[in-house]
Design a protein around this motif. Structure first.
Motif, mmCIF file in Angstrom:
data_model
loop_
_atom_site.group_PDB
_atom_site.id
_atom_site.type_symbol
_atom_site.label_atom_id
_atom_site.label_comp_id
_atom_site.label_asym_id
_atom_site.label_seq_id
_atom_site.Cartn_x
_atom_site.Cartn_y
_atom_site.Cartn_z
ATOM 1 N N GLU A 92 -36.172 16.052 3.110
ATOM 2 C CA GLU A 92 -36.312 15.618 4.502
ATOM 3 C C GLU A 92 -36.455 14.099 4.605
ATOM 4 O O GLU A 92 -37.215 13.576 5.423
ATOM 5 C CB GLU A 92 -37.509 16.330 5.159
ATOM 6 C CG GLU A 92 -37.397 17.848 5.113
ATOM 7 C CD GLU A 92 -38.664 18.551 5.583
ATOM 8 O OE1 GLU A 92 -39.572 17.862 6.074
ATOM 9 O OE2 GLU A 92 -38.750 19.784 5.446
ATOM 10 N N LYS A 131 -31.801 14.270 1.615
ATOM 11 C CA LYS A 131 -31.741 14.543 3.044
ATOM 12 C C LYS A 131 -32.087 15.997 3.368
ATOM 13 O O LYS A 131 -32.878 16.273 4.273
ATOM 14 C CB LYS A 131 -30.335 14.233 3.577
ATOM 15 C CG LYS A 131 -29.949 12.762 3.550
ATOM 16 C CD LYS A 131 -28.512 12.593 4.023
ATOM 17 C CE LYS A 131 -28.043 11.159 3.943
ATOM 18 N NZ LYS A 131 -26.617 11.011 4.346
ATOM 19 N N GLU A 132 -31.491 16.900 2.598
ATOM 20 C CA GLU A 132 -31.597 18.317 2.944
ATOM 21 C C GLU A 132 -32.878 18.969 2.420
ATOM 22 O O GLU A 132 -33.499 19.781 3.116
ATOM 23 C CB GLU A 132 -30.375 19.063 2.391
ATOM 24 C CG GLU A 132 -29.075 18.626 3.033
ATOM 25 C CD GLU A 132 -27.856 19.288 2.401
ATOM 26 O OE1 GLU A 132 -28.043 20.167 1.531
ATOM 27 O OE2 GLU A 132 -26.729 18.911 2.770
ATOM 28 N N GLN A 133 -33.281 18.639 1.201
ATOM 29 C CA GLN A 133 -34.425 19.303 0.581
ATOM 30 C C GLN A 133 -35.735 18.528 0.716
ATOM 31 O O GLN A 133 -36.810 19.117 0.781
ATOM 32 C CB GLN A 133 -34.138 19.572 -0.901
ATOM 33 C CG GLN A 133 -32.885 20.376 -1.158
ATOM 34 C CD GLN A 133 -32.958 21.764 -0.556
ATOM 35 O OE1 GLN A 133 -34.002 22.427 -0.589
ATOM 36 N NE2 GLN A 133 -31.847 22.225 0.013
ATOM 37 N N ALA A 162 -34.435 10.831 5.489
ATOM 38 C CA ALA A 162 -33.213 10.389 6.171
ATOM 39 C C ALA A 162 -32.728 9.034 5.686
ATOM 40 O O ALA A 162 -31.532 8.719 5.754
ATOM 41 C CB ALA A 162 -33.457 10.339 7.679
ATOM 42 N N GLU A 195 -27.714 13.683 -0.910
ATOM 43 C CA GLU A 195 -27.680 14.865 -0.042
ATOM 44 C C GLU A 195 -28.912 15.733 -0.279
ATOM 45 O O GLU A 195 -29.474 16.294 0.669
ATOM 46 C CB GLU A 195 -26.392 15.669 -0.288
ATOM 47 C CG GLU A 195 -25.148 15.016 0.261
ATOM 48 C CD GLU A 195 -25.231 14.741 1.752
ATOM 49 O OE1 GLU A 195 -25.599 15.674 2.507
ATOM 50 O OE2 GLU A 195 -24.961 13.596 2.176
ATOM 51 N N TYR A 196 -29.313 15.837 -1.531
ATOM 52 C CA TYR A 196 -30.532 16.586 -1.858
ATOM 53 C C TYR A 196 -31.738 15.966 -1.151
ATOM 54 O O TYR A 196 -32.591 16.688 -0.611
ATOM 55 C CB TYR A 196 -30.753 16.579 -3.370
ATOM 56 C CG TYR A 196 -32.039 17.243 -3.813
ATOM 57 C CD1 TYR A 196 -32.093 18.602 -4.059
ATOM 58 C CD2 TYR A 196 -33.215 16.490 -3.974
ATOM 59 C CE1 TYR A 196 -33.278 19.217 -4.463
ATOM 60 C CE2 TYR A 196 -34.399 17.093 -4.377
ATOM 61 C CZ TYR A 196 -34.423 18.454 -4.615
ATOM 62 O OH TYR A 196 -35.602 19.051 -5.003
#
Length: 339
Positions: free
Chosen positions: A50, A46-48, A52, A43-44
């Motif tokens: 970028e 993906k979110e931090q 995918a 998740e880190y």
């Protein structure tokens, strides 16, 4: 020249540091994939970061991801098989130290690197890329201190991290395997000679939990090198003032001393405590620039088809020396180092 597409394996504290460098600070690199067995780390990514394209399975990332290279920042016991899998898949490889946790694993890594001379393999002994250490090496080459014949190195983690170290003491391999590898590598690098004998001892005065786990909170080792030079390494886990890393190289015509005070910056605080210099809190802060420089050099080597100065054999020798030091520590006597 096109960017090098990199997939990272492992997103713990050091993995995040490398990933951020690849994603945002190294222009010729592009972080296109990430792998971790920890869902929160994906998740880190993906979110931090970028990114995918994330994977929970390392081999699946090698097979499916659009990558030219892999950065391995997983736990030490995973390094060698992941190095072998990546090189056999045609990917360039950056691996954090240690190369392996046994000499047999290191030999396996040597064999696969030899099997793929067309690919870049880079081992993360980042202190060689620290501007101060690199400057010291150049001064030695210039003859500034004559012939170097002694290295004195200290690496002491802050007391604030002692409780965390206690949790892993039983499985860390002992204080020298856990903490001395970088200092061992620097000793070989500065003296340009391999140690052939070692005497080591340990002590525990503050945290008996280390002794109960079969470890020590402080260790000291003395080395005699093939060319007659000497090395002294002091490692520990209870620096009251912060993260303390210090190295001195003594030569026939002078000496070089790196980080006698592990300063956070150039600011001096004058208050009720006197004149105070704040110290760095840990290795990510002290060696932030080194980690970025070594990864940039890896990307450069991939683009140019060049071979880095740090080799797979440096990793094997550091592991061999680390095990010999541990043997001397447990034995309480001198041990001959065999390669």
């Amino acid at each position: 020249m096109r960017k090098v597409k990199v997939g990272i394996a492992g997103l713990g504290r050091l993995g995040k540091l490398h990933a951020n460098n690849l994603a945002f600070k190294i222009p010729d690199a592009e972080l296109t994939a990430a792998c971790s067995i920890v869902p929160a780390e994906l998740e880190y990514a993906k979110e931090q970061l970028e990114v995918a394209d994330v994977y929970a399975d390392y081999r699946e990332m090698l097979e499916k991801a659009d990558i030219d290279a892999v950065a391995i920042v997983t736990t030490s016991g995973e390094h060698c098989w992941q190095i072998e899998a990546a090189l056999d898949a045609g990917k360039h490889v950056f691996s954090d130290k240690p190369l392996g946790i046994t000499v047999e694993e290191c030999r396996t890594a040597e064999a696969v690197v030899e099997r793929h001379p067309e690919l870049t393999f880079f081992l993360g002994f980042m202190r060689r890329y620290d501007p101060s250490y690199a400057y010291a090496k150049e001064k030695i080459k210039e003859g500034a201190i004559g012939t170097p014949y002694m290295v004195k190195a200290a690496g002491i983690d802050p007391e604030a991290l002692a409780e965390g170290a206690i949790k892993f003491a039983a499985t860390s391999g002992g204080i020298f395997i856990d903490m001395a590898i970088h200092d061992i590598d620097l000793m070989r690098w500065f003296l340009e000679s391999d140690p052939v004998e070692v005497y080591a001892a340990g002590a525990t005065f503050k945290h008996p939990e280390f002794k109960e786990a079969g470890d020590d909170e402080t260790g000291a080792a003395m080395y005699k090198c093939e060319n007659g030079a000497l090395g002294f390494v002091h490692v520990g886990r209870t620096a009251a003032h912060g993260y303390h890393v210090e190295t001195e190289i003594v030569g026939t015509e002078g000496s070089l001393r790196i980080s006698p005070v592990p300063e956070k910056n150039l600011c001096m605080i004058y208050d009720k405590n006197g004149a105070v210099k704040e110290c760095v809190s840990g290795f990510p802060e002290r060696f932030a620039e080194s980690y970025q420089l070594e990864m940039a050099e890896f990307i450069h080597c991939v683009q140019k088809g060049a071979k880095p100065d740090v080799t797979v054999y440096d990793g094997t020798k550091s592991t061999q020396i680390g095990f010999a030091t541990t043997k001397a520590w447990k034995k309480g006597g001198i041990v001959k180092i065999e390669y």
